[in-house]
Enzyme design. Structure first.
Site, PDB file in Angstrom:
ATOM      1  N   ARG A 159       0.834  -1.220   0.000  1.00 20.32           N
ATOM      2  CA  ARG A 159       0.000   0.000   0.000  1.00 20.32           C
ATOM      3  C   ARG A 159       0.866   1.266   0.000  1.00 20.32           C
ATOM      4  O   ARG A 159       0.558   2.260   0.668  1.00 20.32           O
ATOM      5  CB  ARG A 159      -0.967   0.008   1.182  1.00 20.32           C
ATOM      6  CG  ARG A 159      -2.072  -1.009   1.087  1.00 20.32           C
ATOM      7  CD  ARG A 159      -3.077  -0.849   2.211  1.00 20.32           C
ATOM      8  NE  ARG A 159      -2.493  -1.169   3.498  1.00 20.32           N
ATOM      9  CZ  ARG A 159      -3.019  -0.838   4.673  1.00 20.32           C
ATOM     10  NH1 ARG A 159      -4.139  -0.164   4.717  1.00 20.32           N
ATOM     11  NH2 ARG A 159      -2.431  -1.172   5.805  1.00 20.32           N
ATOM     12  N   GLU A 160       1.936   1.229  -0.783  1.00 21.21           N
ATOM     13  CA  GLU A 160       2.828   2.380  -0.841  1.00 21.21           C
ATOM     14  C   GLU A 160       2.110   3.624  -1.351  1.00 21.21           C
ATOM     15  O   GLU A 160       2.419   4.746  -0.924  1.00 21.21           O
ATOM     16  CB  GLU A 160       4.026   2.074  -1.757  1.00 21.21           C
ATOM     17  CG  GLU A 160       4.908   0.948  -1.262  1.00 21.21           C
ATOM     18  CD  GLU A 160       4.561  -0.396  -1.857  1.00 21.21           C
ATOM     19  OE1 GLU A 160       5.471  -1.214  -2.045  1.00 21.21           O
ATOM     20  OE2 GLU A 160       3.359  -0.636  -2.137  1.00 21.21           O
ATOM     21  N   CYS A 169     -22.102   9.455   5.536  1.00 16.30           N
ATOM     22  CA  CYS A 169     -21.559   8.118   5.761  1.00 16.30           C
ATOM     23  C   CYS A 169     -20.796   8.131   7.082  1.00 16.30           C
ATOM     24  O   CYS A 169     -20.824   9.125   7.814  1.00 16.30           O
ATOM     25  CB  CYS A 169     -20.650   7.736   4.591  1.00 16.30           C
ATOM     26  SG  CYS A 169     -20.424   5.957   4.352  1.00 16.30           S
ATOM     27  N   HIS A 200     -28.590   1.874   6.195  1.00 19.63           N
ATOM     28  CA  HIS A 200     -27.839   2.956   5.546  1.00 19.63           C
ATOM     29  C   HIS A 200     -27.389   2.513   4.166  1.00 19.63           C
ATOM     30  O   HIS A 200     -26.935   1.383   3.975  1.00 19.63           O
ATOM     31  CB  HIS A 200     -26.613   3.344   6.376  1.00 19.63           C
ATOM     32  CG  HIS A 200     -25.698   4.305   5.679  1.00 19.63           C
ATOM     33  ND1 HIS A 200     -26.078   5.599   5.397  1.00 19.63           N
ATOM     34  CD2 HIS A 200     -24.450   4.157   5.159  1.00 19.63           C
ATOM     35  CE1 HIS A 200     -25.095   6.210   4.753  1.00 19.63           C
ATOM     36  NE2 HIS A 200     -24.105   5.355   4.587  1.00 19.63           N
ATOM     37  N   LYS A 215     -20.365   4.053  -7.414  1.00 16.94           N
ATOM     38  CA  LYS A 215     -19.749   2.753  -7.651  1.00 16.94           C
ATOM     39  C   LYS A 215     -19.457   2.545  -9.139  1.00 16.94           C
ATOM     40  O   LYS A 215     -20.238   2.922 -10.004  1.00 16.94           O
ATOM     41  CB  LYS A 215     -20.658   1.635  -7.140  1.00 16.94           C
ATOM     42  CG  LYS A 215     -20.949   1.690  -5.654  1.00 16.94           C
ATOM     43  CD  LYS A 215     -19.719   1.431  -4.815  1.00 16.94           C
ATOM     44  CE  LYS A 215     -19.999   1.551  -3.331  1.00 16.94           C
ATOM     45  NZ  LYS A 215     -20.891   0.505  -2.834  1.00 16.94           N
ATOM     46  N   HIS A 240     -16.282  12.236   2.765  1.00 13.89           N
ATOM     47  CA  HIS A 240     -15.063  11.821   2.085  1.00 13.89           C
ATOM     48  C   HIS A 240     -14.161  13.005   1.751  1.00 13.89           C
ATOM     49  O   HIS A 240     -13.092  12.828   1.176  1.00 13.89           O
ATOM     50  CB  HIS A 240     -15.407  11.039   0.813  1.00 13.89           C
ATOM     51  CG  HIS A 240     -15.964   9.688   1.109  1.00 13.89           C
ATOM     52  ND1 HIS A 240     -17.317   9.445   1.162  1.00 13.89           N
ATOM     53  CD2 HIS A 240     -15.368   8.515   1.407  1.00 13.89           C
ATOM     54  CE1 HIS A 240     -17.520   8.175   1.467  1.00 13.89           C
ATOM     55  NE2 HIS A 240     -16.365   7.590   1.619  1.00 13.89           N
ATOM     56  N   SER A 266     -19.468   5.112  12.570  1.00 17.30           N
ATOM     57  CA  SER A 266     -18.070   5.147  12.973  1.00 17.30           C
ATOM     58  C   SER A 266     -17.612   6.567  13.244  1.00 17.30           C
ATOM     59  O   SER A 266     -18.102   7.525  12.642  1.00 17.30           O
ATOM     60  CB  SER A 266     -17.187   4.527  11.893  1.00 17.30           C
ATOM     61  OG  SER A 266     -17.297   5.243  10.674  1.00 17.30           O
ATOM     62  N   GLU A 298     -17.386   2.586  17.117  1.00 18.16           N
ATOM     63  CA  GLU A 298     -16.739   1.471  16.426  1.00 18.16           C
ATOM     64  C   GLU A 298     -15.217   1.483  16.539  1.00 18.16           C
ATOM     65  O   GLU A 298     -14.509   1.044  15.636  1.00 18.16           O
ATOM     66  CB  GLU A 298     -17.171   1.415  14.954  1.00 18.16           C
ATOM     67  CG  GLU A 298     -18.676   1.311  14.792  1.00 18.16           C
ATOM     68  CD  GLU A 298     -19.135   1.265  13.342  1.00 18.16           C
ATOM     69  OE1 GLU A 298     -18.296   1.043  12.449  1.00 18.16           O
ATOM     70  OE2 GLU A 298     -20.339   1.454  13.107  1.00 18.16           O
ATOM     71  N   CYS A 335      -8.421   1.854   1.193  1.00 21.32           N
ATOM     72  CA  CYS A 335      -8.264   0.457   0.810  1.00 21.32           C
ATOM     73  C   CYS A 335      -9.042  -0.430   1.783  1.00 21.32           C
ATOM     74  O   CYS A 335      -9.177  -0.104   2.966  1.00 21.32           O
ATOM     75  CB  CYS A 335      -6.792   0.045   0.840  1.00 21.32           C
ATOM     76  SG  CYS A 335      -5.737   1.000  -0.275  1.00 21.32           S
TER      77      CYS A 335
END
Length: 795
Positions: A21-22, A764, A679, A145, A732, A471, A522, A554
């Site tokens: 995951r660089e 979200c 949700h 999506k 986001h 969360s 969470e 990710c």
């Protein structure tokens, strides 16, 4: 066997995040202002070089160039084609990278940036990305999506004033990099029709009153694509893969009719074009795809194996046929014998002229199995990640060329046989419970109207009740504690103490902010799917099996290899502890069966509907335990239910029947006084509103802020019967919207949904944000809800 010169191997794309995951690490360092842009670009160059080397080492005939993106490949095309939305107010002094991240993440708040520089260890925006936009505020592009995957793309915005130009050199620079390393290059582009289809109209009517339609921009767009292709031709690119995945959709006639003229124009440039389709059968578009004036056609032989015979008959002999024979969407080892059997008749009819590939980009699979030392050896032998899929293509090619691949084929057969016969896969008790499930097991006891009356009497919430989606920020301290616990450095008791302290902190902050319905935050959860999968039978987990969801986000999907059941309660103790800290209602937070299914790598030896129902029964048991423990509001998240829709409408009804039933089975055990929330986010819902209503959740919260409440209009027109919480700000983006902005969105919501049925919440969950920005945004949100109560004089 055929001549070695006639079978080639390639892939539509490769994972861009890196083995460790660089890319994620570099991006977040850049956004914090710690890594300058040149260093970020260097990380990109290093990753691309490594990934091309892997492709060459596996014997692929071409490396794929153009699949890399710092955030999203569609955003890359927005810059390449010169159509950045004017609303961002970019000026000539801003770098392309700054503009790119502004489109992806937003660029500031009313009187300035508003980003929490230096705060929020992982996700603060950072000074580097904010340079040049002080004083101008724009929300990020909408995100949704990518077809039926869990990858999210940034949605292009089109108006009648949109203009196109060849405006970015990034693709050509990457081609030069690959050529300098000695690679044969196949460049990849998103096709013009798919690019327009995936965007949205943001303008109204034209001057003459007719509605603006983005397809009308095609004539202006095609010359720019021609210019891109001409540059690639002059650079000596051997092939250009041009992706038109919308050929797997039910296209309106004007869109279908636009293909032939468009590709006639593009074919005039003279560079060989490989038209690529994936994710779905071509069906009525099969003949169209075969006759388009291109040099080759790539098809998804995993999702549409039944079409291969017809494609061979339709596709002219002079064209290349590329067959996606290795699954690019799942992690199971390819059955090489079955693949060779499927390829044999194609070889005969194509006179051996055939390309082999993965079905789609390997972006959707983890990088490599090499570091997976904790998996059971038997399960490990059943799997193939992106790097291993390259090797599978090499074995297939070598076999068809007559090489001695007996050992490799024997290993494949042994793994396939092991999985079919393994006692790990089947549980008799799960099969018995499914067989005994009553036909009405998916029905609540009473109607929504009756449940609403009972719930309102129980909870006594104000109008426009405020809550969050579940969360809260996963701080560095939380992640360090979790990592220490996994390493064995922290005892289970010490870890539990740490998480209870984090939960107490989240509860205190929510009470101070003034939220009406609280969540425990969470802190103990690594991921909304992985957390549950780790506690369910039938799941396996990787150490490094990361897949990009969007940008630096990710996920590490669980692997469902066998029958699913719940050995014990999963969330009750944490939720009960949180409820003990407050007099306000505390939501129990669960992930729904369809989202667990969609966001996992799912077994392919039984129908997905069966696996979904197994998961639903496990969640049902958790709902019952939470209710028995006194938790009165339980949220069962289903953000992926729309994502699971088949791309062809003819298959929708069957999917929606079993998917909505699985949700209802998970929730229907709740009594009338227990309020069930769900949700959903980052997808289009208007075309499945009857089925969303059929979920019969008491409250649904949805993402709407990036679409400026457009997504809510359908719920209003449908007269959605239950309560609804439209998101009033985009989580986001690190941008903190003001109270007035949220009030405006709530006014729009109140115009289409009865105010008495409206909730107020973010889009979200907030795990990827920092506390400073989170608290600021939530205070604005609570103030906006109170303003609406005063304006409408609702207590």
């Amino acid at each position: 066997m055929t001549s070695p010169n006639q079978i080639h191997t390639h892939i539509p794309g490769f994972p861009r995040i890196g083995a460790a995951r660089e890319l994620k690490t570099a991006l977040e360092s850049h956004w914090r202002g710690e890594l300058p842009a040149p260093a970020l670009e260097q990380t990109g160059r290093q990753l691309r070089a490594r990934h091309w080397a892997l492709q060459e080492q596996a014997g692929l005939d071409f490396v794929t160039v153009g699949d890399f993106a710092f955030y999203d490949q569609v955003a890359n095309h927005i810059q390449l084609l010169g159509c950045e939305p004017a609303r961002f107010g970019f000026d000539a002094g801003q770098s392309q990278l700054t503009r790119y991240f502004a489109m992806a993440r937003g660029n500031g708040e009313q009187s300035g940036c508003g980003h929490p520089h230096g705060h929020g260890k992982e996700y603060a925006h950072g000074q580097a990305a904010c340079a040049g936009h002080a004083g101008h505020s724009s929300a990020a592009l909408e995100m949704t999506k990518w077809f039926d995957t869990n990858y999210h793309y940034l949605v292009p915005e089109f108006t009648a004033q949109t203009r196109f130009s060849l405006a970015c050199e990034r693709l050509f620079v990457e081609v030069e990099e690959a050529q300098a390393l000695g690679h044969a290059v196949k460049a990849v582009l998103l096709g013009p029709l798919s690019f327009l289809w995936l965007g949205k109209e943001k303008g109204g009517a034209l001057a003459d009153g007719t509605p603006f339609q983005r397809l009308s921009l095609l004539d202006a767009l095609l010359p720019v694509y021609g210019a891109v292709l001409d540059r690639l031709k002059k650079m000596g690119v051997a092939w250009v893969q041009i992706d038109e995945p919308i050929l797997g959709l039910d296209l309106p006639a004007p869109w279908r009719n636009a293909f032939e003229n468009s590709y006639w124009q593009l074919n005039q440039v003279g560079v060989p074009l490989l038209l690529a389709t994936y994710f779905s059968p071509l069906e009525e578009n099969l003949g169209l795809a075969c006759r388009l004036p291109v040099a080759g056609l790539h098809v998804d032989g995993v999702r549409a194996p039944h079409e291969l015979a017809s494609i061979v008959d339709w596709l002219p002999q002079h064209k290349v046929l590329s067959v996606g024979i290795v699954d690019g969407r799942n992690i199971w080892r390819c059955d090489l014998d079955a693949a060779l059997a499927a390829l044999a008749p194609l070889l005969d009819k194509r006179a051996g002229k055939l390309w082999l590939s993965s079905s789609c980009s390997l972006l959707h699979t983890p990088f490599s199995l090499a570091g997976e030392t904790a998996l059971a050896p038997e399960i490990h032998s059943w799997l193939a990640f992106a790097t291993e899929k390259l090797a599978e293509l090499a074995i297939l090619k070598d076999t068809l060329h007559g090489a001695d691949t007996r050992a490799a084929l024997a290993q494949s057969r042994a793994a396939i046989a092991s999985r079919r016969a393994s006692p790990r896969v089947h549980q008799a008790k799960v099969a018995a419970r499914l067989a005994a499930l009553a036909p009405d097991a998916d029905q609540r006891t009473s109607s929504f109207a009756e449940r609403q009356r009972v719930q309102r009497a129980r909870f006594q919430l104000p109008a426009f009740p405020t809550t969050t989606i579940g969360s809260f920020p996963q701080t560095g301290a939380i992640r360090a504690a979790r990592a220490g616990f996994r390493r064995g450095d922290i005892s289970a008791a010490a870890y539990a103490t740490s998480m209870r302290a984090e939960i107490a902190d989240a509860v205190r902050r929510q009470e101070d902010i003034g939220l009406d319905v609280l969540v425990h935050g969470e802190a103990e959860r690594n991921d909304m799917v992985e957390y549950f999968g780790e506690q369910l039978d039938g799941f396996a987990f990787t150490q490094l099996g990361w897949v990009q969801s969007y940008g630096s986000r990710c996920v590490k999907p669980p692997i469902i290899f066998g029958d699913v059941s719940r050995p014990q309660a999963m969330t009750v103790s944490w939720t009960v502890h949180a409820q003990s800290l407050t007099d306000k209602p505390m939501k129990g937070m669960l992930t729904g069966p369809i989202t667990i299914l969609q966001w996992s790598f799912v077994r392919d030896d039984q129908p997905r509907a069966h696996t979904a129902l197994q998961i639903a029964l496990a969640i049902r048991d958790e709902v019952a335990d939470l209710e028995q423990a006194g938790i009165g509001i339980i949220q069962i998240d289903e953000p992926a239910i729309r994502e699971g829709l088949p791309l062809r409408r003819a298959a929708w009804d069957a999917y929606l029947h079993w998917a909505t039933r699985a949700f209802r089975v998970s929730a229907s055990v709740a009594a009338d006084g227990t309020q069930i929330h769900t949700h959903m986010c980052y997808a289009e819902f208007n075309d499945i509103l009857p089925q969303i209503a059929a979920l019969d959740a008491d409250v649904i919260t949805i993402e709407t802020s990036r679409s400026d409440m457009e997504l809510l209009n359908g719920f209003g027109q449908f007269r959605y019967p239950n309560e609804i919480g439209p998101g009033v700000y985009d989580i986001h983006s690190p941008r903190v919207p003001g109270q007035a902005e949220m009030v405006r969105l709530l006014h729009k919501a109140s115009a289409v949904i009865a105010p008495a049925n409206l909730w107020v919440n973010p889009d979200c969950g907030l795990k990827t944000r920092g506390w400073e920005e989170t608290e600021a945004a939530l205070r604005h949100m609570v103030a906006a809800a109170r303003q609406l109560r005063e304006e409408l004089a609702i207590a």
